[in-house]
Design an enzyme around this catalytic site. Sequence first.
Site, PDB file in Angstrom:
ATOM      1  N   CYS A 144      -4.223  -1.028  -2.118  1.00 36.08           N
ATOM      2  CA  CYS A 144      -4.320   0.419  -2.228  1.00 36.08           C
ATOM      3  C   CYS A 144      -5.286   0.670  -3.379  1.00 36.08           C
ATOM      4  O   CYS A 144      -5.059   0.200  -4.492  1.00 36.08           O
ATOM      5  CB  CYS A 144      -2.935   0.973  -2.550  1.00 36.08           C
ATOM      6  SG  CYS A 144      -2.898   2.717  -2.988  1.00 36.08           S
ATOM      7  N   ASN A 145      -6.366   1.354  -3.095  1.00 31.77           N
ATOM      8  CA  ASN A 145      -7.364   1.597  -4.133  1.00 31.77           C
ATOM      9  C   ASN A 145      -6.805   2.417  -5.276  1.00 31.77           C
ATOM     10  O   ASN A 145      -7.093   2.155  -6.440  1.00 31.77           O
ATOM     11  CB  ASN A 145      -8.566   2.324  -3.541  1.00 31.77           C
ATOM     12  CG  ASN A 145      -9.530   1.382  -2.858  1.00 31.77           C
ATOM     13  OD1 ASN A 145     -10.436   0.877  -3.488  1.00 31.77           O
ATOM     14  ND2 ASN A 145      -9.312   1.116  -1.580  1.00 31.77           N
ATOM     15  N   THR A 146      -5.990   3.420  -4.942  1.00 31.89           N
ATOM     16  CA  THR A 146      -5.442   4.269  -5.985  1.00 31.89           C
ATOM     17  C   THR A 146      -4.574   3.448  -6.931  1.00 31.89           C
ATOM     18  O   THR A 146      -4.747   3.503  -8.155  1.00 31.89           O
ATOM     19  CB  THR A 146      -4.627   5.409  -5.355  1.00 31.89           C
ATOM     20  OG1 THR A 146      -5.470   6.127  -4.456  1.00 31.89           O
ATOM     21  CG2 THR A 146      -4.101   6.347  -6.412  1.00 31.89           C
ATOM     22  N   ASP A 196       0.871  -1.174   0.000  1.00 35.71           N
ATOM     23  CA  ASP A 196       0.000   0.000   0.000  1.00 35.71           C
ATOM     24  C   ASP A 196       0.908   1.223   0.000  1.00 35.71           C
ATOM     25  O   ASP A 196       2.094   1.127   0.297  1.00 35.71           O
ATOM     26  CB  ASP A 196      -0.889  -0.002   1.250  1.00 35.71           C
ATOM     27  CG  ASP A 196      -1.778   1.241   1.324  1.00 35.71           C
ATOM     28  OD1 ASP A 196      -2.306   1.653   0.274  1.00 35.71           O
ATOM     29  OD2 ASP A 196      -1.924   1.820   2.407  1.00 35.71           O
ATOM     30  N   SER A 197       0.345   2.367  -0.299  1.00 40.46           N
ATOM     31  CA  SER A 197       1.104   3.611  -0.246  1.00 40.46           C
ATOM     32  C   SER A 197       1.558   3.920   1.179  1.00 40.46           C
ATOM     33  O   SER A 197       2.508   4.665   1.377  1.00 40.46           O
ATOM     34  CB  SER A 197       0.248   4.763  -0.757  1.00 40.46           C
ATOM     35  OG  SER A 197      -0.940   4.859   0.003  1.00 40.46           O
ATOM     36  N   CYS A 243     -11.522   3.132  -0.378  1.00 41.68           N
ATOM     37  CA  CYS A 243     -10.195   3.532   0.090  1.00 41.68           C
ATOM     38  C   CYS A 243      -9.937   2.702   1.335  1.00 41.68           C
ATOM     39  O   CYS A 243     -10.818   2.576   2.185  1.00 41.68           O
ATOM     40  CB  CYS A 243     -10.176   5.025   0.435  1.00 41.68           C
ATOM     41  SG  CYS A 243      -8.659   5.567   1.262  1.00 41.68           S
ATOM     42  N   THR A 244      -8.752   2.122   1.410  1.00 40.59           N
ATOM     43  CA  THR A 244      -8.496   1.184   2.516  1.00 40.59           C
ATOM     44  C   THR A 244      -8.479   1.855   3.889  1.00 40.59           C
ATOM     45  O   THR A 244      -8.530   1.172   4.906  1.00 40.59           O
ATOM     46  CB  THR A 244      -7.168   0.424   2.288  1.00 40.59           C
ATOM     47  OG1 THR A 244      -6.161   1.366   1.972  1.00 40.59           O
ATOM     48  CG2 THR A 244      -7.310  -0.583   1.177  1.00 40.59           C
ATOM     49  N   HIS A 245      -8.411   3.185   3.911  1.00 44.44           N
ATOM     50  CA  HIS A 245      -8.507   3.871   5.215  1.00 44.44           C
ATOM     51  C   HIS A 245      -9.953   3.914   5.736  1.00 44.44           C
ATOM     52  O   HIS A 245     -10.171   4.047   6.937  1.00 44.44           O
ATOM     53  CB  HIS A 245      -8.044   5.327   5.101  1.00 44.44           C
ATOM     54  CG  HIS A 245      -6.565   5.527   5.114  1.00 44.44           C
ATOM     55  ND1 HIS A 245      -5.789   5.318   4.011  1.00 44.44           N
ATOM     56  CD2 HIS A 245      -5.721   5.938   6.092  1.00 44.44           C
ATOM     57  CE1 HIS A 245      -4.524   5.604   4.310  1.00 44.44           C
ATOM     58  NE2 HIS A 245      -4.456   5.973   5.562  1.00 44.44           N
ATOM     59  N   TYR A 272      -0.690   8.354  -2.275  1.00 42.11           N
ATOM     60  CA  TYR A 272      -0.792   8.192  -3.725  1.00 42.11           C
ATOM     61  C   TYR A 272      -2.033   8.906  -4.281  1.00 42.11           C
ATOM     62  O   TYR A 272      -2.089   9.243  -5.464  1.00 42.11           O
ATOM     63  CB  TYR A 272      -0.900   6.710  -4.092  1.00 42.11           C
ATOM     64  CG  TYR A 272       0.383   5.907  -3.975  1.00 42.11           C
ATOM     65  CD1 TYR A 272       1.553   6.454  -3.459  1.00 42.11           C
ATOM     66  CD2 TYR A 272       0.413   4.578  -4.400  1.00 42.11           C
ATOM     67  CE1 TYR A 272       2.709   5.692  -3.362  1.00 42.11           C
ATOM     68  CE2 TYR A 272       1.579   3.821  -4.315  1.00 42.11           C
ATOM     69  CZ  TYR A 272       2.723   4.383  -3.789  1.00 42.11           C
ATOM     70  OH  TYR A 272       3.857   3.630  -3.711  1.00 42.11           O
ATOM     71  N   GLY A 273      -3.032   9.099  -3.424  1.00 40.40           N
ATOM     72  CA  GLY A 273      -4.352   9.537  -3.887  1.00 40.40           C
ATOM     73  C   GLY A 273      -4.390  10.893  -4.566  1.00 40.40           C
ATOM     74  O   GLY A 273      -5.342  11.220  -5.261  1.00 40.40           O
ATOM     75  N   GLU A 321      -5.968   8.689  10.018  1.00 41.43           N
ATOM     76  CA  GLU A 321      -4.591   8.592  10.523  1.00 41.43           C
ATOM     77  C   GLU A 321      -4.417   9.329  11.850  1.00 41.43           C
ATOM     78  O   GLU A 321      -3.591   8.965  12.675  1.00 41.43           O
ATOM     79  CB  GLU A 321      -3.599   9.117   9.481  1.00 41.43           C
ATOM     80  CG  GLU A 321      -3.637   8.280   8.211  1.00 41.43           C
ATOM     81  CD  GLU A 321      -2.318   8.177   7.481  1.00 41.43           C
ATOM     82  OE1 GLU A 321      -1.358   8.864   7.855  1.00 41.43           O
ATOM     83  OE2 GLU A 321      -2.254   7.396   6.519  1.00 41.43           O
TER      84      GLU A 321
END
Lengths: 272, 272
Positions: B73-75, B10-11, B184-186, B42-43, B152
């Site tokens: 990472c979705n992006t 992931d980023s 988005c993984t967040h 990355y987004g 975050e």
Amino acid sequence: MNDRPIGVFDSGIGGLTVLKEIFRDLPGENTVYLGDTARVPYGIRSAETVTRYSFENAGFLVAEGIKLLVVACNTASAVSLDAIKEKVSIPVIGVIDPGAKGAVMATRNKRVGVIGTEATVNSKAYSRIIKAMDNTIEVFSLPCPLFVPLAEEGLTDDEVATLVAGRYLGNLKDRGIDTLVLGCTHYPLLKGVISKVMGHGIVLIDSAIETVREIKKALREYGIEGNHPDEGTASPLRRFYVTDATDRFIKVGERFLGQKIEHIEKINVGGN
Amino acid sequence: MNDRPIGVFDSGIGGLTVLKEIFRDLPGENTVYLGDTARVPYGIRSAETVTRYSFENAGFLVAEGIKLLVVACNTASAVSLDAIKEKVSIPVIGVIDPGAKGAVMATRNKRVGVIGTEATVNSKAYSRIIKAMDNTIEVFSLPCPLFVPLAEEGLTDDEVATLVAGRYLGNLKDRGIDTLVLGCTHYPLLKGVISKVMGHGIVLIDSAIETVREIKKALREYGIEGNHPDEGTASPLRRFYVTDATDRFIKVGERFLGQKIEHIEKINVGGN
């Protein structure tokens, strides 16, 4: 008269608040701005990584023939200014010293607050410089990580910004400070909200304004001042480089700068 | 039985929500996670830059001897999954396909919302894949850039998060969707707030959970399943690599993962 450009770098678009003050106060100077948008933000990275990125940015701008380098990023100024000064042979100005000096001049009760990114606050750079000038001053530092995305999103004069600012700054307000340093180049965009939350008795130090004062002084001292706009010369050249795509930089940057961004190019720096 | 690790990149730390589901659902598998924290996020970056970073991350993990690669990472999944699949010779699983599939299965009224980063939304990847499966479905996409810093910062169950979510999602709610993809993984960390704002009639698709379903299927299909935890073998090895300092990753990551992070090392990827 020296028409080589002033070089300015930042991790992204925040440094445009400094560039805006250069345009306003030194309208005859040519400028070249580098926004390291492929590697932004610096504020959450380690000192070692930020220093490596800063060297690469400085090297690029020096190769562009600049006469003076402005490190318009608090994080990079906090952790790598001395190292950059050793590497390059032109005058280098960061944003921490001017902001710290501004705070020392402004405070009456010797209680100063500093807000910035995690990296800037962890570096203790403001506190160290302020105390070196006057060790009777107490410094209270606080990271405000959401302020950067709020500024970039344009949510600067808004219920969300007010709520976030209230959450962050409440504690700082209780410390009885009379001066608050905006220790991140994004924060001047949130001045209205910060001022509302802190109350009008508190002086906000905008490091962009303080930094341009230092730039003017350095240009004079080194005898490298550019054209004076009254001399009827051509418009100054204002060049921009970014390390990622230009479209987002232009969109957000024009709001920061309050004017059009032209002459912009995507480049690679240090194999980013 | 194949005890080579599953590789996940992931980023930054967002992909840990996927890793957490792997730990839960595939407890016997060895894993190696790479968080590209020196270049996160990355987004906001261009497709070209994200693809370059993704190649470098994939190359690093393949060299570590992984048997399957998860682009958590979705992006990166949105803009570079096909390119990665062409480059590497092991199975590659992204997070977009599983989330899109989950949404197609869940929607009753054929109105699906997708939230994600600017880059993911601009890529139109979810919309393209959903419509390829069922072109009678209408997809409404919306970038929610403040959700990542909120997650975050740990402000996930809080007045600020509720206000921001209300601001972003109000418009989407008015579209009459019955299914919302957390693209988005967040975002799974903000599930509580998002669910409160959207109301209980709306199904939230958590791509972490959907992705692990695909991973299990691929491990079976390729015959590369690892130890089963009931077989009384040693604990699985869970290794972590980051491209910036480990301390912040550990601090925020342990909150994401809900467990201790050990075996972590800082590395360089592609001269970042």
